[in-house]
Design an enzyme around this catalytic site. Structure first.
Site, PDB file in Angstrom:
ATOM      1  N   THR A  84       0.362   4.218  -2.743  1.00  0.00           N
ATOM      2  CA  THR A  84       0.122   5.640  -2.476  1.00  0.00           C
ATOM      3  C   THR A  84       1.139   6.515  -3.212  1.00  0.00           C
ATOM      4  O   THR A  84       0.795   7.578  -3.727  1.00  0.00           O
ATOM      5  CB  THR A  84       0.183   5.959  -0.973  1.00  0.00           C
ATOM      6  OG1 THR A  84       1.475   5.651  -0.440  1.00  0.00           O
ATOM      7  CG2 THR A  84      -0.891   5.198  -0.203  1.00  0.00           C
ATOM      8  N   PHE A 104       0.835  -1.201   0.000  1.00  0.00           N
ATOM      9  CA  PHE A 104       0.000   0.000   0.000  1.00  0.00           C
ATOM     10  C   PHE A 104       0.870   1.251   0.000  1.00  0.00           C
ATOM     11  O   PHE A 104       0.492   2.275  -0.588  1.00  0.00           O
ATOM     12  CB  PHE A 104      -0.942  -0.002   1.204  1.00  0.00           C
ATOM     13  CG  PHE A 104      -1.982   1.078   1.134  1.00  0.00           C
ATOM     14  CD1 PHE A 104      -2.946   1.069   0.136  1.00  0.00           C
ATOM     15  CD2 PHE A 104      -2.002   2.119   2.053  1.00  0.00           C
ATOM     16  CE1 PHE A 104      -3.903   2.077   0.053  1.00  0.00           C
ATOM     17  CE2 PHE A 104      -2.948   3.122   1.976  1.00  0.00           C
ATOM     18  CZ  PHE A 104      -3.907   3.093   0.979  1.00  0.00           C
ATOM     19  N   TYR A 105       2.025   1.185   0.630  1.00  0.00           N
ATOM     20  CA  TYR A 105       2.976   2.298   0.567  1.00  0.00           C
ATOM     21  C   TYR A 105       3.300   2.636  -0.884  1.00  0.00           C
ATOM     22  O   TYR A 105       3.197   3.787  -1.317  1.00  0.00           O
ATOM     23  CB  TYR A 105       4.250   1.932   1.322  1.00  0.00           C
ATOM     24  CG  TYR A 105       5.434   2.825   0.983  1.00  0.00           C
ATOM     25  CD1 TYR A 105       5.433   4.167   1.334  1.00  0.00           C
ATOM     26  CD2 TYR A 105       6.534   2.313   0.300  1.00  0.00           C
ATOM     27  CE1 TYR A 105       6.506   4.994   1.012  1.00  0.00           C
ATOM     28  CE2 TYR A 105       7.618   3.129  -0.018  1.00  0.00           C
ATOM     29  CZ  TYR A 105       7.592   4.466   0.339  1.00  0.00           C
ATOM     30  OH  TYR A 105       8.658   5.268   0.011  1.00  0.00           O
ATOM     31  N   ALA A 106       3.687   1.611  -1.649  1.00  0.00           N
ATOM     32  CA  ALA A 106       4.023   1.834  -3.058  1.00  0.00           C
ATOM     33  C   ALA A 106       2.825   2.354  -3.839  1.00  0.00           C
ATOM     34  O   ALA A 106       2.961   3.225  -4.716  1.00  0.00           O
ATOM     35  CB  ALA A 106       4.537   0.542  -3.678  1.00  0.00           C
TER      36      ALA A 106
END
Length: 346
Positions: free
Chosen positions: A159, A155-157
């Site tokens: 965003t 999810f970091y990537a």
């Protein structure tokens, strides 16, 4: 004196970039929330160092969150920034599994607030941080900016890839010159406690075992932080221009419809994780005790940057060897934390 906004100025990269720009005569407005994702005292120490620099009088710290409604609009209106370098973000692949909302708020909403402020008060050039994780499941190496990046693994990537698309739309609609840069495993002095080099060094000096994921079968394009910020500084002058005829030179990631470009910043070299650990062992003089672990969710087995576009735009290529960079980190760690002979920190 030209004015620069650096968000995340108390962070690892923001600190080094602020230090470089202050030395070069810029007025730096440094925004940071000083959140407790990791040791707040380390973040405060970075700001304190900046204030003590020879040009420290030109550093103006602001404590706040990029996602706070209206804060970015207020800062842009007050300072009329020549350049904006947006580094503030909720970082970390593994933590994004535990607390995804913090990534949505800081990375996506925070970037939206900055884009809206730039729409109202346009700077000469905006440079926004993305990540090598945006390449996701792509297995074609080295990574080139022109490759598709559609399958993010965390999810970091996701965003960060979203912010690239958001920035492109604003560049197109409002003719805002924007460069997105994708970092590749940055390391060096003043590094984050949640990153491998910090965790490994701390554990080794304390006589504890280190967790080595994917049984050590991982490669990373380790990029020394001073190389990284030098590349960002040079990219400030490489302002993207919307191509009048829609034609883009081969190998360039410039948009055909906007003054928007994506640039890799990496060492152009994939280093085996085991070799990275060996460099830490050499720098500390201690053999590591390793816990071999499976791959963590959201991680990828390898990253490797094609840095030819960076070189084409700036004439610069990061080249610091891992052995030197790791030794510099260990030297800083020992000086800052002063572990005693038994390994515990004083």
């Amino acid at each position: 004196m030209q004015s620069v906004l650096i968000t995340g100025s108390a962070g690892f990269i923001g600190f080094h970039l602020s230090k470089l720009l202050l030395a070069q005569g810029y007025h730096v407005v440094g925004l940071d929330s000083l959140n407790d994702y990791y040791d707040v005292s380390l973040k405060k120490a970075r700001h304190d160092v900046l204030a003590r620099e020879p040009n420290g009088k030109n550093f103006s710290p602001v404590i706040g969150k990029v996602e706070t409604p209206g804060l970015m609009m207020e800062l842009f209106g007050e300072h009329g920034f020549d350049y904006v370098i947006h580094l503030a973000a909720q970082a970390g692949v593994r933590y994004s599994i535990e607390n995804p909302r913090s990534y949505l708020e800081s990375n996506v909403i925070g970037t939206f607030e900055i884009l809206e402020a730039a729409r109202a008060h346009p700077p000469k050039h905006m440079l926004l941080a993305s990540t090598s994780s945006a390449f996701g499941a792509n297995t074609e190496m080295p990574y080139k900016e022109t490759q598709r990046a559609d399958h993010q693994m965390s999810f970091y990537a996701a965003t960060k890839k979203s912010t690239e698309s958001m920035a492109h739309s604003y560049a197109h609609l409002f003719d805002l010159p924007i460069t997105m840069f994708r970092f590749f495993t940055v390391y060096g002095p003043w590094g984050r406690p949640d990153m491998a080099l910090f965790k490994f060094t701390k554990a080794i000096l304390e006589g504890n075992a280190i967790d080595v994921y994917n049984h050590g079968d991982m490669k990373r394009d380790f990029t020394y932080v001073e190389d990284l910020v030098e590349a960002i500084r040079l990219l400030m002058d490489a302002v993207p221009v919307r191509p009048a005829d829609g034609n883009v030179p081969e190998g360039d990631s410039l948009s055909p419809v906007a003054p928007h470009r994506v640039v890799n910043i990496g060492n152009n070299d994939a280093v085996q994780l085991t070799a990275f650990i060996e460099a830490i062992e050499t720098a500390t003089g201690i053999k590591a005790n390793k816990n071999m672990m499976p791959m963590q969710p959201g991680d990828v087995p390898a990253t490797w940057a094609d840095a030819s576009l960076l070189r084409e735009l700036t004439g610069y290529q990061p080249r610091t060897a891992v052995e030197y960079g790791v030794a510099e980190f260990v030297k800083w760690y020992r000086d800052f934390y002063r572990p005693n002979a038994a390994g515990t920190e004083r």
